[in-house]
Design an enzyme around this catalytic site. Structure first.
Site, mmCIF file in Angstrom:
data_model
loop_
_atom_site.group_PDB
_atom_site.id
_atom_site.type_symbol
_atom_site.label_atom_id
_atom_site.label_comp_id
_atom_site.label_asym_id
_atom_site.label_seq_id
_atom_site.Cartn_x
_atom_site.Cartn_y
_atom_site.Cartn_z
ATOM 1 N N GLN A 64 -61.384 -51.504 59.660
ATOM 2 C CA GLN A 64 -60.974 -52.015 58.354
ATOM 3 C C GLN A 64 -62.132 -52.086 57.367
ATOM 4 O O GLN A 64 -61.937 -52.347 56.175
ATOM 5 C CB GLN A 64 -60.355 -53.398 58.502
ATOM 6 C CG GLN A 64 -61.333 -54.485 58.915
ATOM 7 C CD GLN A 64 -60.653 -55.803 59.225
ATOM 8 O OE1 GLN A 64 -60.023 -55.955 60.263
ATOM 9 N NE2 GLN A 64 -60.789 -56.752 58.324
ATOM 10 N N CYS A 70 -57.062 -57.167 58.295
ATOM 11 C CA CYS A 70 -56.883 -57.144 59.746
ATOM 12 C C CYS A 70 -55.417 -57.243 60.147
ATOM 13 O O CYS A 70 -54.958 -56.573 61.071
ATOM 14 C CB CYS A 70 -57.690 -58.266 60.390
ATOM 15 S SG CYS A 70 -57.267 -59.917 59.793
ATOM 16 N N HIS A 365 -57.995 -64.295 61.608
ATOM 17 C CA HIS A 365 -58.081 -62.877 61.943
ATOM 18 C C HIS A 365 -56.930 -62.483 62.859
ATOM 19 O O HIS A 365 -56.570 -63.237 63.768
ATOM 20 C CB HIS A 365 -59.421 -62.613 62.649
ATOM 21 C CG HIS A 365 -59.738 -61.158 62.857
ATOM 22 N ND1 HIS A 365 -59.771 -60.240 61.838
ATOM 23 C CD2 HIS A 365 -60.041 -60.459 63.986
ATOM 24 C CE1 HIS A 365 -60.097 -59.052 62.317
ATOM 25 N NE2 HIS A 365 -60.250 -59.156 63.630
ATOM 26 N N ASN A 386 -59.413 -54.670 68.484
ATOM 27 C CA ASN A 386 -59.831 -55.176 67.179
ATOM 28 C C ASN A 386 -59.745 -54.034 66.159
ATOM 29 O O ASN A 386 -59.346 -52.915 66.492
ATOM 30 C CB ASN A 386 -61.258 -55.742 67.266
ATOM 31 C CG ASN A 386 -61.528 -56.781 66.209
ATOM 32 O OD1 ASN A 386 -60.830 -56.878 65.207
ATOM 33 N ND2 ASN A 386 -62.540 -57.585 66.404
#
Length: 444
Positions: A64, A70, A365, A386
């Site tokens: 990102q 996110c 997040h 992630n």
């Protein structure tokens, strides 16, 4: 009673410190290495090996970059798995985060202006107006907000609308878009104060949104309306789909019923009884679109549902406070990773409810659970995809301890087919409306 600090107290504090044999050793370590490095427990790191009994294949980790998208990356990453499994797209295939980003900012601008009009009769120093003006729009969001965008605008592959400077580095766009929205808020509030007609207000707002569209197009590019989808699959077969729309692409290639996926939270605070549903006032992006709705459950129930979904080959979108007790470079999230309380010889403990109530923690997040390590049927650690690129963790994947999940995970998205009958009935309830600043309204 008011009690100021006096010099005698300071002298006593220093004397108490001087009497500690280890004080200078600790001072040298912390001043040179920092609090986290000096209090890191390397034995805890050794237990967080990236090996899992259930481990989904989810492709190359996305990045990102310098943006707060996110939640968007995580959601689109869960959806691309279907394309990987069904159409054998390459591991580096991505859905366009910039396309959904464009429409998110466009819709958030309209949502903000509508809330300006709804609160125009309140003074500027009212808590609601002050909260509204603090951040007219931002990069963050929640699962239901992503669903609202997709249901209205569909999805496109990254090739149809790639990243731009401003999508990957969003600070400049956010600064000037928020400046414009606050400028427009002044004008709309003045129109209401001067008792302008509904037609005049609607005309003015329409002109404002026209300018927002122009700003977003300059910064993010013109959103795709029709495009050609072209790729070579893992078996080296060539595919070409000409003139497809974003809605058609979502229906044909992603083919998920978003109504089947619901938001489940764990908020053990006194104001939110379990097995009740909640929404948050003034939280959303698409006016008249899918509202944000959470069912609050015990963490033990959430884990069982997440494991069921993983066992069926589906990853799990989740929201957490990623900055707590985590090493982002090594990709480890574990409550035993650091021991600052032992190093400072100070009680730093708070319950999960206390952290929420007193502003110590909230969802910051969103990521994706892609695996779990089960020992005797119980989870010990979880594999996490992630969206910070491949240079962190294990090629971008993190390891989360089960205890870290207990303390710092707040939200899961689960397919309703895994819920129990009682949970399904609870999820149907009309939600309790929470204040705009409630921690469960935090944007990932």
């Amino acid at each position: 009673m008011t009690a100021e600090i006096n010099l005698d107290q300071i002298s006593k504090y220093q004397k108490n410190l001087d009497n500690r044999k280890d004080s200078k050793v600790i001072e040298r370590a912390v001043t040179h290495q920092g609090i986290l490095e000096s209090s890191e427990d390397f034995t805890a790191e050794g237990k967080m090996t990236p090996v899992f009994s259930i481990d989904l294949s989810t492709g190359k980790v996305a990045d990102q970059k310098q943006s707060g998208r996110c939640w968007m990356f995580a959601a689109l990453n869960t959806m691309r798995i279907h394309l990987m499994n069904t159409y054998k797209v390459p591991d580096d295939f991505e859905l366009s985060q910039n396309y959904t980003n464009f429409w998110d900012k466009f819709e958030k601008s309209n949502y903000f202006l509508e809330n300006v009009l709804k609160t125009a009769d309140q003074p500027l120093d009212s808590r609601k107006v002050a909260w509204l003006m603090a951040t007219p729009q931002q990069d963050g969001g929640q699962w239901d907000m992503l669903c609202a965008l997709i249901e209205k605008y569909g999805i496109v592959p990254k090739s149809a609308m790639p990243e731009t400077f401003n999508s990957s580095r969003s600070a400049q766009l956010n600064k000037f878009l928020n400046l414009k929205l606050r400028h427009d808020a002044v004008a709309l509030r003045e129109l209401v104060a001067n008792k302008a007609s509904d037609e005049k207000i609607a005309e003015t707002k329409d002109s404002m949104m026209n300018e927002v569209y122009r700003m977003l197009t300059y910064a993010l590019g013109e959103p795709a309306t029709k495009f050609d989808f072209e790729y070579r699959d893992k078996d080296k077969n060539y595919h070409f789909d000409a003139g497809i729309t974003p809605q058609e692409f979502f229906k044909k290639y992603v083919n998920l019923n978003l109504e089947d996926y619901v938001s489940l939270i764990n908020s053990p605070t006194d104001d939110k009884p379990f097995n009740k549903t909640y929404t948050i006032e003034m939280l959303g992006n698409v006016v008249n679109g899918r509202p944000v709705k959470h069912l609050n459950l015990e963490m033990s129930e959430l884990k069982k549902l997440a494991i069921k979904q993983l066992q069926n080959g589906e990853s799990v979108w989740f929201g957490s406070d990623v900055g707590q007790s985590s090493n982002t470079k090594k990709g480890i999230m574990d409550t035993n990773l650091y021991a600052p309380d032992e190093m400072f010889d100070s009680d730093l403990s708070m319950s999960k409810a206390e952290r929420l109530d007193y502003g110590e923690s909230l969802m910051t997040h969103a990521m994706v659970i892609t695996g779990v390590d089960l020992v005797n049927g119980e989870p010990t650690k979880w594999k996490v995809e992630n969206s910070w690129g491949e240079k962190v963790g294990t090629k971008g994947y993190f390891v989360m301890s089960d205890d870290w999940m207990n303390e710092f995970v707040y939200q899961f998205v689960i397919n309703k087919k895994y819920l129990t009958d009682a949970q399904l009935e609870a999820q149907k309830q009309d939600p309790v409306v929470l204040k705009p600043w409630d921690p469960m309204g935090a944007l990932a």
